[in-house]
Design a protein around this motif. Structure first.
Motif, mmCIF file in Angstrom:
data_model
loop_
_atom_site.group_PDB
_atom_site.id
_atom_site.type_symbol
_atom_site.label_atom_id
_atom_site.label_comp_id
_atom_site.label_asym_id
_atom_site.label_seq_id
_atom_site.Cartn_x
_atom_site.Cartn_y
_atom_site.Cartn_z
ATOM 1 N N LYS A 1 -41.236 -40.530 -6.085
ATOM 2 C CA LYS A 1 -42.251 -40.089 -7.050
ATOM 3 C C LYS A 1 -43.668 -40.240 -6.507
ATOM 4 N N GLN A 2 -43.871 -41.336 -5.721
ATOM 5 C CA GLN A 2 -45.191 -41.510 -5.097
ATOM 6 C C GLN A 2 -45.476 -40.374 -4.122
ATOM 7 N N LEU A 3 -44.441 -40.010 -3.357
ATOM 8 C CA LEU A 3 -44.609 -38.930 -2.378
ATOM 9 C C LEU A 3 -44.906 -37.587 -3.055
ATOM 10 N N THR A 4 -44.238 -37.305 -4.168
ATOM 11 C CA THR A 4 -44.511 -36.018 -4.840
ATOM 12 C C THR A 4 -45.967 -35.944 -5.290
ATOM 13 N N LYS A 5 -46.547 -37.111 -5.626
ATOM 14 C CA LYS A 5 -47.961 -37.108 -6.033
ATOM 15 C C LYS A 5 -48.893 -36.979 -4.830
ATOM 16 N N GLU A 6 -48.548 -37.698 -3.741
ATOM 17 C CA GLU A 6 -49.460 -37.748 -2.586
ATOM 18 C C GLU A 6 -49.401 -36.510 -1.700
ATOM 19 N N VAL A 7 -48.201 -35.938 -1.594
ATOM 20 C CA VAL A 7 -48.084 -34.730 -0.775
ATOM 21 C C VAL A 7 -48.347 -33.552 -1.708
ATOM 22 N N TYR A 8 -49.605 -33.244 -1.852
ATOM 23 C CA TYR A 8 -50.079 -32.336 -2.888
ATOM 24 C C TYR A 8 -49.464 -30.944 -2.773
ATOM 25 N N GLY A 9 -48.845 -30.498 -3.867
ATOM 26 C CA GLY A 9 -48.318 -29.140 -3.912
ATOM 27 C C GLY A 9 -46.836 -29.026 -3.605
ATOM 28 N N ILE A 10 -46.209 -30.100 -3.155
ATOM 29 C CA ILE A 10 -44.793 -30.014 -2.801
ATOM 30 C C ILE A 10 -43.930 -30.111 -4.062
ATOM 31 N N THR A 11 -42.818 -29.344 -4.088
ATOM 32 C CA THR A 11 -41.894 -29.435 -5.219
ATOM 33 C C THR A 11 -40.854 -30.522 -4.924
ATOM 34 N N ASP A 12 -40.200 -31.013 -5.985
ATOM 35 C CA ASP A 12 -39.155 -32.031 -5.809
ATOM 36 C C ASP A 12 -38.060 -31.543 -4.869
ATOM 37 N N LYS A 13 -37.687 -30.288 -5.043
ATOM 38 C CA LYS A 13 -36.594 -29.715 -4.251
ATOM 39 C C LYS A 13 -36.950 -29.694 -2.758
ATOM 40 N N THR A 14 -38.170 -29.226 -2.477
ATOM 41 C CA THR A 14 -38.606 -29.151 -1.076
ATOM 42 C C THR A 14 -38.772 -30.548 -0.490
ATOM 43 N N LEU A 15 -39.364 -31.460 -1.252
ATOM 44 C CA LEU A 15 -39.537 -32.829 -0.753
ATOM 45 C C LEU A 15 -38.185 -33.437 -0.396
ATOM 46 N N SER A 16 -37.216 -33.238 -1.269
ATOM 47 C CA SER A 16 -35.883 -33.766 -1.035
ATOM 48 C C SER A 16 -35.282 -33.208 0.257
ATOM 49 N N LYS A 17 -35.437 -31.907 0.461
ATOM 50 C CA LYS A 17 -34.912 -31.242 1.661
ATOM 51 C C LYS A 17 -35.626 -31.755 2.921
ATOM 52 N N GLU A 18 -36.949 -31.870 2.841
ATOM 53 C CA GLU A 18 -37.730 -32.304 4.004
ATOM 54 C C GLU A 18 -37.436 -33.766 4.354
ATOM 55 N N LEU A 19 -37.249 -34.597 3.339
ATOM 56 C CA LEU A 19 -36.924 -36.009 3.597
ATOM 57 C C LEU A 19 -35.587 -36.120 4.324
ATOM 58 N N LYS A 20 -34.634 -35.300 3.908
ATOM 59 C CA LYS A 20 -33.319 -35.302 4.578
ATOM 60 C C LYS A 20 -33.451 -34.896 6.042
ATOM 61 N N SER A 21 -34.265 -33.865 6.291
ATOM 62 C CA SER A 21 -34.461 -33.398 7.662
ATOM 63 C C SER A 21 -35.167 -34.468 8.508
ATOM 64 N N LEU A 22 -36.179 -35.115 7.943
ATOM 65 C CA LEU A 22 -36.892 -36.180 8.673
ATOM 66 C C LEU A 22 -35.962 -37.361 8.949
ATOM 67 N N GLU A 23 -35.080 -37.646 7.993
ATOM 68 C CA GLU A 23 -34.128 -38.741 8.169
ATOM 69 C C GLU A 23 -33.109 -38.389 9.268
ATOM 70 N N ALA A 24 -32.620 -37.136 9.249
ATOM 71 C CA ALA A 24 -31.671 -36.686 10.274
ATOM 72 C C ALA A 24 -32.290 -36.764 11.664
ATOM 73 N N ASN A 25 -33.602 -36.540 11.729
ATOM 74 C CA ASN A 25 -34.309 -36.611 13.003
ATOM 75 C C ASN A 25 -34.799 -38.028 13.326
ATOM 76 N N LYS A 26 -34.338 -38.998 12.537
ATOM 77 C CA LYS A 26 -34.659 -40.417 12.747
ATOM 78 C C LYS A 26 -36.151 -40.726 12.731
ATOM 79 N N LEU A 27 -36.921 -39.898 12.016
ATOM 80 C CA LEU A 27 -38.365 -40.109 11.925
ATOM 81 C C LEU A 27 -38.718 -40.986 10.724
ATOM 82 N N ILE A 28 -37.840 -41.008 9.740
ATOM 83 C CA ILE A 28 -38.006 -41.895 8.581
ATOM 84 C C ILE A 28 -36.651 -42.536 8.245
ATOM 85 N N THR A 29 -36.698 -43.608 7.460
ATOM 86 C CA THR A 29 -35.452 -44.176 6.931
ATOM 87 C C THR A 29 -35.532 -44.229 5.410
#
Lengths: 112, 112
Positions: A41-69
């Motif tokens: 929820k913090q990320l949806t507020k800070e990353v201005y303009g992103i939708t929940d669906k897109t944020l969820s997809k991007e987080l998964k991709s960043l996690e798969a690329n070992k850039l976030i946990t």
């Protein structure tokens, strides 16, 4: 680098890097997580303009690329927190160089 | 760079850089033109797998970003040649850094 020798394998690595960062959201999410771990929820507020669906997809991709946990805490209700990894932080030099060339490019294209 | 201060304008420049290079063809075309100016047909052969339609679109985008130039020679039949610009060559440091991080990333993801 910009010679034909050694082209294929160099291109492969460069494409990997571009693909890991592609789209307009991944860098913004990494920037947001660089200061501290955050919840969805913090990320949806800070990353201005992103939708929940897109944020969820991007987080998964960043996690798969070992850039976030993604960490799940056994609280009630359970909380989920996203953090940048050491590998995510290893992007710093590349970010600096993208930034440097991006400024040069803006100046060339927009004349400012 | 990876701090929240100064984020918006840095992100703008980084997004410009990523957008100018996005997709899998632009870098391959720039690599191909780095050695010498080429005609459209030469490029379709050297940039393996690209269609005429995509090559045409990518060349226009690279030209709009001042990374290449298109020269028409008044021969019979007229010939058209594409060359990398000084601005296109200014990508070298960024390519090196994308390459360096891309290798690191491959090692992290594929373990090799």
């Amino acid at each position: 680098m910009l010679t034909r020798e050694g082209c294929p394998k160099n291109v492969l690595a460069i494409k990997d890097a571009l693909e890991a960062l592609e789209g307009k959201w991944k860098l913004l999410i990494l920037f947001s997580l660089a200061s501290e771990p955050k919840r969805f929820k913090q990320l949806t507020k800070e990353v201005y303009g992103i939708t929940d669906k897109t944020l969820s997809k991007e987080l998964k991709s960043l996690e798969a690329n070992k850039l976030i946990t993604r960490a799940v805490f056994d609280s009630f209700p359970p909380t989920v927190e996203y953090s940048i990894t050491a590998h995510g932080k290893s992007l710093e030099r590349l970010m600096d160089e993208l930034h440097r060339w991006g400024l040069l490019h803006r100046k060339k294209i927009f004349g400012k």
